[in-house]
Scaffold this motif. Sequence first.
Motif, PDB file in Angstrom:
ATOM      1  N   MET A 448       0.834  -1.206   0.000  1.00 33.22           N
ATOM      2  CA  MET A 448       0.000   0.000   0.000  1.00 33.22           C
ATOM      3  C   MET A 448       0.868   1.255   0.000  1.00 33.22           C
ATOM      4  SD  MET A 448      -2.533   1.389   2.998  1.00 33.22           S
ATOM      5  CE  MET A 448      -1.088   1.998   3.890  1.00 33.22           C
ATOM      6  N   GLN A 480      -6.133   1.029  -2.465  1.00 32.35           N
ATOM      7  CA  GLN A 480      -7.275   0.826  -1.571  1.00 32.35           C
ATOM      8  C   GLN A 480      -7.495  -0.657  -1.275  1.00 32.35           C
ATOM      9  OE1 GLN A 480      -8.980   3.327  -0.027  1.00 32.35           O
ATOM     10  NE2 GLN A 480      -9.798   1.587   1.147  1.00 32.35           N
ATOM     11  N   ALA A 483      -5.142  -1.648   1.339  1.00 31.26           N
ATOM     12  CA  ALA A 483      -5.598  -1.112   2.625  1.00 31.26           C
ATOM     13  C   ALA A 483      -6.725  -1.974   3.188  1.00 31.26           C
ATOM     14  CB  ALA A 483      -6.061   0.336   2.457  1.00 31.26           C
ATOM     15  N   LEU A 558      -6.361   5.514   6.878  1.00 33.30           N
ATOM     16  CA  LEU A 558      -6.308   4.123   7.332  1.00 33.30           C
ATOM     17  C   LEU A 558      -6.780   4.015   8.776  1.00 33.30           C
ATOM     18  CD1 LEU A 558      -5.521   1.378   6.181  1.00 33.30           C
ATOM     19  CD2 LEU A 558      -3.235   1.698   7.137  1.00 33.30           C
TER      20      LEU A 558
END
Length: 616
Positions: A448, A480, A483, A558
């Motif tokens: 990420m 994303q 994440a 996050l």
Amino acid sequence: MGVGPLDMETLAERAAFMRESLQKSQTITENMVAILGSFDHRLSALETAMRPTQIRTHSMRRAHENIDKTLKAAEVFLGQFDLSRQAEAKILRGPHEDLESYLEAVDQLRSIVRFFSGNKSLKSSIGVLNHANNLLSKAILKLEEEFRQLLTSYSKPVEPDRLFECLPNSLRPSSESPGQGDASGKKPSSTNHKLEPAVFTVPTLIPPRILPLLRDLAQQMVHAGHQQQLFTIYRETRAAVLEQSLRKLGVEKLGKEDVQRMQWEVLEAKIGHWIQFMRIAVKLLFAGEKKVCDQIFEGVDSLKEQCFADVTATSVAVLLSFGEAIAKSKRSPEKLFVLLDMYELMRELQQEMETIFQGKYCIEMRESAVILTKRLAQTAKETFGDFEEAFLFDYQSTLKQLFQEFDEGDADAQLTAVTTRIMQALQNNLDGKSKQYKDPALTQLFLMNNIHYIVRSVRRSEAKDLLGDDWVQIHRRIVQQHANQYKRISWSKILQCLTVQGLSSSSGGQFGGDSGGNSGLSRAMVKERFKTFNIQFEELHQRQSQWTVPDSELRESLRLAVAEVLLPAFRSFIRRFGPMIENGKNPQKYIRFSPEDLERMLAEFFEGKTWSEQKR
């Protein structure tokens, strides 16, 4: 009434009889007094006559007692003389034949010295005392030599193959040489390897049967005031062996000038080796030296810490100096990933460095390791900037001319194809690097971070025109996805603790009622859920506070994504089941956190905090 003549006569007779009786009694009394006086005189004379005899008897009794005491004292003195002769015989034979007996003889000599030091009134005590002291001094010198010989005989450098056997399978080098085939010095791991725990087996540097002998010898030298001699022998012997072990492994002293002269391929290989060497040195060799030092100098903390610090100081300096040379060398984009590898390694070893190198004598080594870690981080950060500035896309117009000169095709299309291949190669490189992480959540965080950095760099450069908006949008979705994968891997297990599933009484009753009633609820299960949640959250906080998300926006998003799923679930669980625990015994044992506590602690995630910073 009148008295008759007869009565008067009777009275007169009785009176006469009484006078006569009194006279006799007086006479008898006087005679008895005379006799008793005579007895008293005779007894006094007898006592006077017996006194010399009594005196002689008492004197004889005291003389016997003195003789007994003297005989016993003489027996003790003779016993000490005998012990002295026995100890002398053992000392003269030396410690080689029977070290245990020799050490007992040294203890005997110390006892004899103490005895005669307290009995200097005897003429012979001074001579015996001087002789015992001289003998004791010679004995300690022999012990010193025995310590030197024993330590030297059993201190051998550790062969590289033996060190590699102490590594986890996933970190053992390939057959060619440590670090080959990978700039990180790691052997490529199979899927099975990744499932294995990373167990490092500290090697045995000195045989266990020898360590107690060395400890006893060291304690005798300390008692004799020979700490400095002991320190010198230990430092010189063990430091030399440790340095030999590292040289055999391949460690060499390289400075900044040496690094600057090296070709990149050679330097990259040496960095890979250095990463392996550092891991072996800290986790195996330094840990082993610490163990040996602790056992030999048990109970002598100051000497123990000083000896360990001096034994390892040169080796630590040689290893860290190479890292410093890399961190201070001229920056170039190709160094980016090796700098990250080096930084990652130093972070990995930080806690062990703090544990192994404890105390005031090791403070310089601890600080040097921390300084190198920070310098590597700074250099990597600056190299990121250089990488961005020197990015291929800044030469777009020049590259177009090159393509036009050698090929009549569409220069823009060719440049786009080359750029796409470069970006794909970069992603493949990242995928390979990510597989080195044993924690799958950290793997996702690594990808990420780095793909986010690439996307941001592309958007800020002319590469956006070549790759197009679609490429940017696709890779933003990939960021994303990583994440989301991180969130699933890290938090799905702990979120299970905050569900009602599985919470039932022993009779099988479930939670019931639309109003949230808890009839049939197992209180023990609720307590267990709270305990499990506490343990898992503390572990996540401790570990992931050390992880880093450099981009502030990405870091905050996050955290927010985690908070959006964790906090509502926790508030709901507390609201529904908290009263059951709060009304019971020791509620704080189970409800350790409030929602506000969790929110505050989530704000500490991904800050790159060290273990010591967390403890503070």
